[in-house]
Write a protein that holds these residues in place. Structure first.
Motif, mmCIF file in Angstrom:
data_model
loop_
_atom_site.group_PDB
_atom_site.id
_atom_site.type_symbol
_atom_site.label_atom_id
_atom_site.label_comp_id
_atom_site.label_asym_id
_atom_site.label_seq_id
_atom_site.Cartn_x
_atom_site.Cartn_y
_atom_site.Cartn_z
ATOM 1 N N GLU A 173 0.837 -1.201 0.000
ATOM 2 C CA GLU A 173 0.000 0.000 0.000
ATOM 3 C C GLU A 173 0.873 1.253 0.000
ATOM 4 O O GLU A 173 1.930 1.282 0.613
ATOM 5 N N LEU A 205 -7.583 -6.765 -2.796
ATOM 6 C CA LEU A 205 -7.692 -7.170 -1.399
ATOM 7 C C LEU A 205 -7.412 -8.658 -1.229
ATOM 8 O O LEU A 205 -7.705 -9.461 -2.113
ATOM 9 N N ALA A 206 -6.891 -8.989 -0.054
ATOM 10 C CA ALA A 206 -6.876 -10.345 0.481
ATOM 11 C C ALA A 206 -6.483 -11.432 -0.514
ATOM 12 O O ALA A 206 -7.282 -12.309 -0.827
ATOM 13 N N THR A 395 -1.772 -8.638 9.871
ATOM 14 C CA THR A 395 -1.696 -7.208 9.577
ATOM 15 C C THR A 395 -1.897 -6.421 10.860
ATOM 16 O O THR A 395 -2.846 -6.682 11.604
ATOM 17 N N GLU A 397 -2.348 -2.458 11.947
ATOM 18 C CA GLU A 397 -2.520 -1.103 11.415
ATOM 19 C C GLU A 397 -2.392 -0.099 12.556
ATOM 20 O O GLU A 397 -2.984 -0.283 13.617
ATOM 21 N N SER A 427 -0.259 -5.176 3.872
ATOM 22 C CA SER A 427 -1.404 -5.767 4.558
ATOM 23 C C SER A 427 -1.782 -7.100 3.917
ATOM 24 O O SER A 427 -1.254 -7.467 2.860
ATOM 25 N N ASP A 428 -2.698 -7.807 4.563
ATOM 26 C CA ASP A 428 -3.355 -8.988 3.995
ATOM 27 C C ASP A 428 -2.379 -10.035 3.459
ATOM 28 O O ASP A 428 -2.481 -10.467 2.307
ATOM 29 N N ARG B 105 -11.763 -6.703 7.401
ATOM 30 C CA ARG B 105 -11.917 -6.266 6.013
ATOM 31 C C ARG B 105 -13.123 -6.901 5.318
ATOM 32 O O ARG B 105 -13.931 -6.222 4.695
ATOM 33 N N GLU B 106 -13.268 -8.220 5.453
ATOM 34 C CA GLU B 106 -14.357 -8.910 4.757
ATOM 35 C C GLU B 106 -15.718 -8.485 5.321
ATOM 36 O O GLU B 106 -16.663 -8.243 4.577
ATOM 37 N N GLU B 141 -12.262 0.520 2.665
ATOM 38 C CA GLU B 141 -11.138 0.847 1.777
ATOM 39 C C GLU B 141 -11.067 2.308 1.353
ATOM 40 O O GLU B 141 -10.047 2.762 0.857
#
Lengths: 436, 169
Positions: A173, A205-206, A395, A397, A427-428, B105-106, B141
């Motif tokens: 990121e 993402l992910a 992760t 933050e 992240s992720d 996140r999910e 996000e």
């Protein structure tokens, strides 16, 4: 572990009486007193390979020492020097500085070809532990060969597979918090050799590795809507996965045989779990509840799925049959539980827990018992298992306008919390398999 | 309970201020600039303009923590949006659902989907044809306020109606 420590102490005090006790670390309970080991500079067997020999020796040390299970005995303490890979070692000299494991090695370069060999000695037993091994590869791949040596040493001493020659796919990121740019990236497990797999034109993402590490599933906003992409790691080619039709598809994960993908699909504001069989192209719906069902993860044998749902009113963890059906709740502690991941050994589930304004990474048994929190901070999430199931990467933050994510790892004992050195925000993470 | 009531009032206030101070188009300067007749505000003065939709009707509604139910203030804004969309038939809308950073996140993607859908359902109930409305969730996000306390979180727990002429794809 206590038993082992007792033996070590006894060995030091009693000397030869205990000398035949094999060199061994039982990791299960976590290690409080790391095992002292020495890696004298590997021999450079060809002219000009001195630097590589030095770099490889240092990386073997770093891999082992960073586990927290081993403690390096520095070269300044050495009594005898290793002048040839073939010569016998002088055990008393290594015993005198309380070195329990001794790793010697040699490096040879021919053109672009690199060979690395090593021997592992159990100093107090006065014997080699396993046979000497040789790895062949390219000069550019020198880090992987150091990781392989460290994996072999780790494996011989602990009796378990290592995790050093493995890769991690993650989201790199950059940019301000209200306009973060995200790209998929891949690196060695220790943060080295970062390579980008996508550009930053769309939110990604992910990412999740396939069992062999050749493909990556991830969620992309390329189309303007969350969709699941599959990316070939070698070619960096990517395509959108054909899922059950839906407004948004996200949170994908492969089955251990790589034949099936489970994921979340949102339609009309409701999120359920679905499965797509990659060989037949058939889709099936696994849950149909008005609640949120997401973050599914297969058991190692593929027969069950752990996932999160807020069907009880808050996010909790559930396990159900891989074909759907009744689910049983496994999380009952205070707070909310999300992003469960089944361990590669099958015995534990790692999760993110949110309670009293803090986030934690934790593990519990698959029946929900023996919950153990491994971390605590403003925001910890997204656990992923090392291939041997001993370490979790996640992760973390930091808060505020200038805050951002970084990757950390921690042993499942809760010890040895450390940041994975990656420049920029990350992240992720998804930890891939040990490479062949 | 007291805390909850205070939160409700705060959100109502912010929802109203959001009508006149949308982050995407800058702030009070443009509103104040109406008298000076600059281009942006003269456009906003035209009730059929996207700028009018964003600034005067209000393009967003805010949500309570972990909720997707529409507050009374949100319903007022959405009635205005529905009215505008029905008067301006050539516009389509994508409703973006968002969450604050306090969540995994999910889950936040799923929560944003709920919020966007709550707005969509309300607009449909007010007479906007379903075919003109799509939803997307960004989860956590795309925050618009970057601090890590409730003053920012309350702005980030939002659904924003993005209008455009033409195809939705």
């Amino acid at each position: 572990m206590k038993r082992f420590l007792a033996l070590i102490v006894a060995a030091v005090l009693a000397g030869p009486v205990w000398a035949q006790e094999p060199l061994r670390i039982e990791i299960t309970e976590g290690v409080i007193e790391p095992l002292p080991f020495a890696v004298p500079l590997f021999q450079a067997e060809t002219a000009g390979s001195e630097q590589l020999a030095s770099d490889i020796s240092r990386l073997v040390v770093q891999d082992l020492a960073n586990t927290g299970l081993f403690r390096e005995v520095p070269a300044s303490a050495f009594i005898s020097q290793i002048s040839s890979f073939a010569d016998p070692v002088s055990y008393p000299d290594w015993r005198a500085i309380n070195t329990q494991a001794l790793v010697t090695g040699a490096v040879a370069v021919t053109g672009d070809q690199l060979t690395v060999k090593f021997r592992l000695y159990d100093v107090f037993s006065g014997a080699e532990l396993g046979d000497g091994l040789q790895f062949a590869g390219t000069v550019q791949g020198w880090r992987r060969m150091a990781h392989k040596v460290a994996d072999a040493v780790y494996s011989r001493i602990t009796g378990e597979q290592g995790y050093f020659d493995s890769r991690v796919v993650f989201v790199a990121e950059s940019g301000p918090k209200d306009n973060r740019l995200k790209r998929l990236a891949i690196m060695e497990y220790d943060g080295a050799n970062v390579q980008f797999l996508t550009d930053s034109s769309a939110i990604v993402l992910a990412p999740r590795f396939s069992p062999t590490g050749d493909r990556v599933l991830y969620t992309s906003f390329e189309s303007g809507f969350p969709r699941i992409n599959v990316l070939d790691v070698a070619t960096v080619g990517r395509r959108q996965l054909t899922t059950q039709e839906g407004e948004m598809a996200f949170s994908p994960r492969f089955s251990r045989d790589a034949r099936r993908v489970i994921y979340s699909l949102s339609n009309g504001g409701n999120t359920d779990l679905f499965m797509t069989d990659l060989t037949t192209g058939a889709h099936s719906q696994l849950t149909s509840a008005p609640s949120i069902e997401t973050a599914p993860s297969f058991s190692p044998d593929g027969s069950q799925i752990v996932f999160e749902s807020d069907r009880s009113g808050t996010q909790q963890l559930y396990i159900m049959d891989a074909n759907g059906g009744e689910a049983r709740r496994i999380s009952f502690g205070e707070g909310r539980y999300g992003s469960p991941v089944w361990s590669p050994r099958g015995d534990l589930v790692a999760f993110t827990k949110q309670n009293a304004g803090r986030f934690h990474i934790g593990v519990m048994r698959t029946d929900g018992s023996e919950e153990r929190l491994l971390s605590a901070s403003f925001l910890d999430e997204s656990p992923t298992w090392s291939p041997n199931g001993r370490v979790i990467m996640f992760t973390r933050e930091t808060q505020g306008a200038t805050g951002g994510p970084a990757l950390y790892s921690v042993d499942i004992s809760g010890r040895n919390l450390r940041q994975v050195p990656v420049s920029g925000f990350a992240s992720d993470a998804a930890w891939g398999p040990l490479q062949p | 309970m007291n805390r909850f009531l205070t939160g409700g009032l705060l959100i109502a206030t912010l929802a109203i201020s959001a009508c006149t101070n949308p982050d995407r188009l800058g702030g009070d300067d443009e509103i104040a600039g109406a008298a000076t007749g600059n281009a942006a505000t003269s456009a906003a003065a035209d009730p059929a303009s996207p700028a009018f939709f964003q600034q005067s009707v209000g393009d967003r509604v805010l949500f309570e923590v972990d909720q997707s139910t529409l507050t009374a203030a949100a319903q007022v804004t959405l009635r205005g949006q529905a009215q505008w969309l029905m008067q301006n038939n050539d516009y389509l809308a994508v409703i973006e659902g968002h969450a604050d950073e306090q969540g995994t996140r999910e889950y936040n993607i799923a929560l944003g989907a709920r919020r966007a859908n709550a707005v969509r359902e309300f607009l449909i109930s007010q007479g906007v044809p379903a075919a003109r409305l799509r939803t997307v969730s960004y989860g956590k996000e795309r925050p618009i306020a970057v601090c890590s306390d409730e003053s920012c979180y309350t702005q980030n727990r939002r659904a924003v109606t993005i209008i455009s002429i033409g195809s939705l794809s």
